[in-house]
Design a protein around this motif. Structure first.
Motif, PDB file in Angstrom:
ATOM      1  N   ILE A 183       0.854  -1.181   0.000  1.00  0.00           N
ATOM      2  CA  ILE A 183       0.000   0.000   0.000  1.00  0.00           C
ATOM      3  C   ILE A 183       0.890   1.230   0.000  1.00  0.00           C
ATOM      4  N   GLU A 184       0.777   2.005  -1.077  1.00  0.00           N
ATOM      5  CA  GLU A 184       1.530   3.251  -1.229  1.00  0.00           C
ATOM      6  C   GLU A 184       3.023   3.035  -0.989  1.00  0.00           C
ATOM      7  N   GLY A 185       3.556   2.017  -1.632  1.00  0.00           N
ATOM      8  CA  GLY A 185       4.992   1.782  -1.607  1.00  0.00           C
ATOM      9  C   GLY A 185       5.530   1.097  -0.369  1.00  0.00           C
ATOM     10  N   LYS A 186       4.665   0.629   0.531  1.00  0.00           N
ATOM     11  CA  LYS A 186       5.106  -0.047   1.749  1.00  0.00           C
ATOM     12  C   LYS A 186       4.539  -1.452   1.787  1.00  0.00           C
ATOM     13  N   ALA A 187       5.434  -2.439   1.960  1.00  0.00           N
ATOM     14  CA  ALA A 187       5.022  -3.829   2.000  1.00  0.00           C
ATOM     15  C   ALA A 187       4.458  -4.182   3.375  1.00  0.00           C
ATOM     16  N   ASN A 188       3.487  -5.058   3.379  1.00  0.00           N
ATOM     17  CA  ASN A 188       2.874  -5.541   4.617  1.00  0.00           C
ATOM     18  C   ASN A 188       3.754  -6.654   5.176  1.00  0.00           C
ATOM     19  N   ALA A 189       4.615  -6.301   6.134  1.00  0.00           N
ATOM     20  CA  ALA A 189       5.573  -7.263   6.677  1.00  0.00           C
ATOM     21  C   ALA A 189       4.884  -8.423   7.380  1.00  0.00           C
ATOM     22  N   SER A 190       3.812  -8.152   8.116  1.00  0.00           N
ATOM     23  CA  SER A 190       3.120  -9.223   8.835  1.00  0.00           C
ATOM     24  C   SER A 190       2.468 -10.207   7.874  1.00  0.00           C
ATOM     25  N   LEU A 191       1.939  -9.717   6.756  1.00  0.00           N
ATOM     26  CA  LEU A 191       1.341 -10.607   5.771  1.00  0.00           C
ATOM     27  C   LEU A 191       2.402 -11.440   5.072  1.00  0.00           C
ATOM     28  N   LEU A 192       3.542 -10.822   4.753  1.00  0.00           N
ATOM     29  CA  LEU A 192       4.652 -11.572   4.169  1.00  0.00           C
ATOM     30  C   LEU A 192       5.095 -12.699   5.093  1.00  0.00           C
ATOM     31  N   LYS A 193       5.178 -12.405   6.373  1.00  0.00           N
ATOM     32  CA  LYS A 193       5.576 -13.425   7.345  1.00  0.00           C
ATOM     33  C   LYS A 193       4.531 -14.532   7.436  1.00  0.00           C
ATOM     34  N   GLU A 194       3.263 -14.141   7.342  1.00  0.00           N
ATOM     35  CA  GLU A 194       2.182 -15.130   7.434  1.00  0.00           C
ATOM     36  C   GLU A 194       2.229 -16.135   6.292  1.00  0.00           C
ATOM     37  N   ILE A 195       2.541 -15.662   5.068  1.00  0.00           N
ATOM     38  CA  ILE A 195       2.579 -16.576   3.920  1.00  0.00           C
ATOM     39  C   ILE A 195       3.972 -17.163   3.709  1.00  0.00           C
ATOM     40  N   GLY A 196       4.912 -16.833   4.578  1.00  0.00           N
ATOM     41  CA  GLY A 196       6.248 -17.412   4.520  1.00  0.00           C
ATOM     42  C   GLY A 196       7.106 -16.888   3.386  1.00  0.00           C
ATOM     43  N   LYS A 197       6.933 -15.601   3.043  1.00  0.00           N
ATOM     44  CA  LYS A 197       7.702 -15.006   1.963  1.00  0.00           C
ATOM     45  C   LYS A 197       8.471 -13.798   2.486  1.00  0.00           C
ATOM     46  N   ASP A 198       9.388 -13.269   1.625  1.00  0.00           N
ATOM     47  CA  ASP A 198      10.167 -12.107   2.020  1.00  0.00           C
ATOM     48  C   ASP A 198      10.074 -11.028   0.952  1.00  0.00           C
ATOM     49  N   HIS A 199      10.816  -9.938   1.170  1.00  0.00           N
ATOM     50  CA  HIS A 199      10.763  -8.813   0.237  1.00  0.00           C
ATOM     51  C   HIS A 199      11.336  -9.178  -1.134  1.00  0.00           C
ATOM     52  N   ASN A 200      12.317 -10.063  -1.170  1.00  0.00           N
ATOM     53  CA  ASN A 200      12.886 -10.472  -2.463  1.00  0.00           C
ATOM     54  C   ASN A 200      11.839 -11.184  -3.313  1.00  0.00           C
ATOM     55  N   TRP A 201      11.063 -12.053  -2.671  1.00  0.00           N
ATOM     56  CA  TRP A 201       9.987 -12.749  -3.397  1.00  0.00           C
ATOM     57  C   TRP A 201       8.974 -11.752  -3.927  1.00  0.00           C
ATOM     58  N   LEU A 202       8.625 -10.781  -3.114  1.00  0.00           N
ATOM     59  CA  LEU A 202       7.637  -9.795  -3.525  1.00  0.00           C
ATOM     60  C   LEU A 202       8.158  -8.926  -4.659  1.00  0.00           C
ATOM     61  N   THR A 203       9.435  -8.585  -4.594  1.00  0.00           N
ATOM     62  CA  THR A 203      10.035  -7.782  -5.662  1.00  0.00           C
ATOM     63  C   THR A 203       9.997  -8.518  -6.992  1.00  0.00           C
ATOM     64  N   LYS A 204      10.235  -9.833  -6.964  1.00  0.00           N
ATOM     65  CA  LYS A 204      10.167 -10.630  -8.197  1.00  0.00           C
ATOM     66  C   LYS A 204       8.741 -10.691  -8.737  1.00  0.00           C
ATOM     67  N   LYS A 205       7.779 -10.726  -7.821  1.00  0.00           N
ATOM     68  CA  LYS A 205       6.394 -10.821  -8.244  1.00  0.00           C
ATOM     69  C   LYS A 205       5.908  -9.547  -8.946  1.00  0.00           C
TER      70      LYS A 205
END
Length: 236
Positions: A183-205
């Motif tokens: 949301i507006e350039g900020k990743a949801n860290a708690s949601l990333l942790k919940e699905i077992g992913k990190d910022h690198n995975w999100l950047t690739k997506k």
């Protein structure tokens, strides 16, 4: 400076501080009352809301009234409110008084006129609520009831309900819920942790559309880990 006691006069700073203290106090009180009091005003909730509004409002407009007395009264009322809520769970008769049974307004396409006066609503109001439910003909309604919270629940006759894939015996995909992960350039860290992913995975997506997370206005992810990136259309 004592904000909790009555005074002859208050400075601008004291008025502001008194308002801040009262605001924070109301936040705590509302938290104790629970979220249901906010989303749906029952009979008891309505009484408490009116009373608390008057108790807190007076010290905020009259320097001769202290905040301490209002806070003590408020705490007492909240204790009584919690106690009454607990009693309503344990004592059916008291629960029926606070949360009366629903009143049938329409049954099998026929308006129960005697219940309209019991619910204290007019025919015009009933039709207004039916229009909100996209009801074009009262005869299509199997049941409509007046709920204790002041809303009308409408149930259509089965032959007038929309067809579902189950009716057609069609196979469907499992339900997936899309949730905002950027949301507006900020990743949801708690949601990333919940699905077992990190910022690198999100950047690739998001890489087909954006190279950096900070450039994304909105992106969602579903239960299948599919990321949908939303872009702002160019204004011409």
């Amino acid at each position: 400076m004592d904000l909790f006691k009555s005074q002859e006069s208050l400075t601008t700073v004291e008025w502001v501080l008194r308002a801040i203290v009262s605001f924070v106090f109301l936040l705590l009180v509302t938290k104790v009352m629970g979220q249901r009091s906010i989303s749906q005003l029952r009979f008891l909730d309505f009484i408490i809301a009116l009373t608390l509004g008057n108790i807190i409002a007076h010290p905020l407009s009259d320097e001769r009234l202290g905040v301490k007395g209002s806070m003590l009264t408020t705490v007492t009322l909240i204790i009584l409110y919690v106690a009454a809520t607990w009693l309503s769970l344990k004592w059916p008769l008291f629960r029926r008084y606070l949360d009366p049974l629903p009143i049938t307004l329409i049954r099998n396409g026929q308006i129960q006129f005697h219940n309209l006066s019991k619910a204290r609503i007019s025919i015009d109001f009933l039709f207004c609520e039916l229009r909100k439910e996209k009801v074009v003909n009262i005869e299509y309604v199997s049941l409509a009831v007046w709920e204790p919270g002041g809303t009308i629940s409408v149930f259509m006759d089965t032959q007038y309900q929309p067809l579902t894939p189950a009716d057609m015996k069609l196979e469907t995909q499992p339900f997936t819920l899309a949730r905002p992960i950027i949301i507006e350039g900020k990743a949801n860290a708690s949601l990333l942790k919940e699905i077992g992913k990190d910022h690198n995975w999100l950047t690739k997506k998001i890489s087909p559309a954006y190279s950096e997370i900070r450039d994304v206005i909105l992106a969602t992810v579903d239960d299948n880990e599919n990321v949908q990136v939303y872009t702002i259309p160019n204004e011409s």
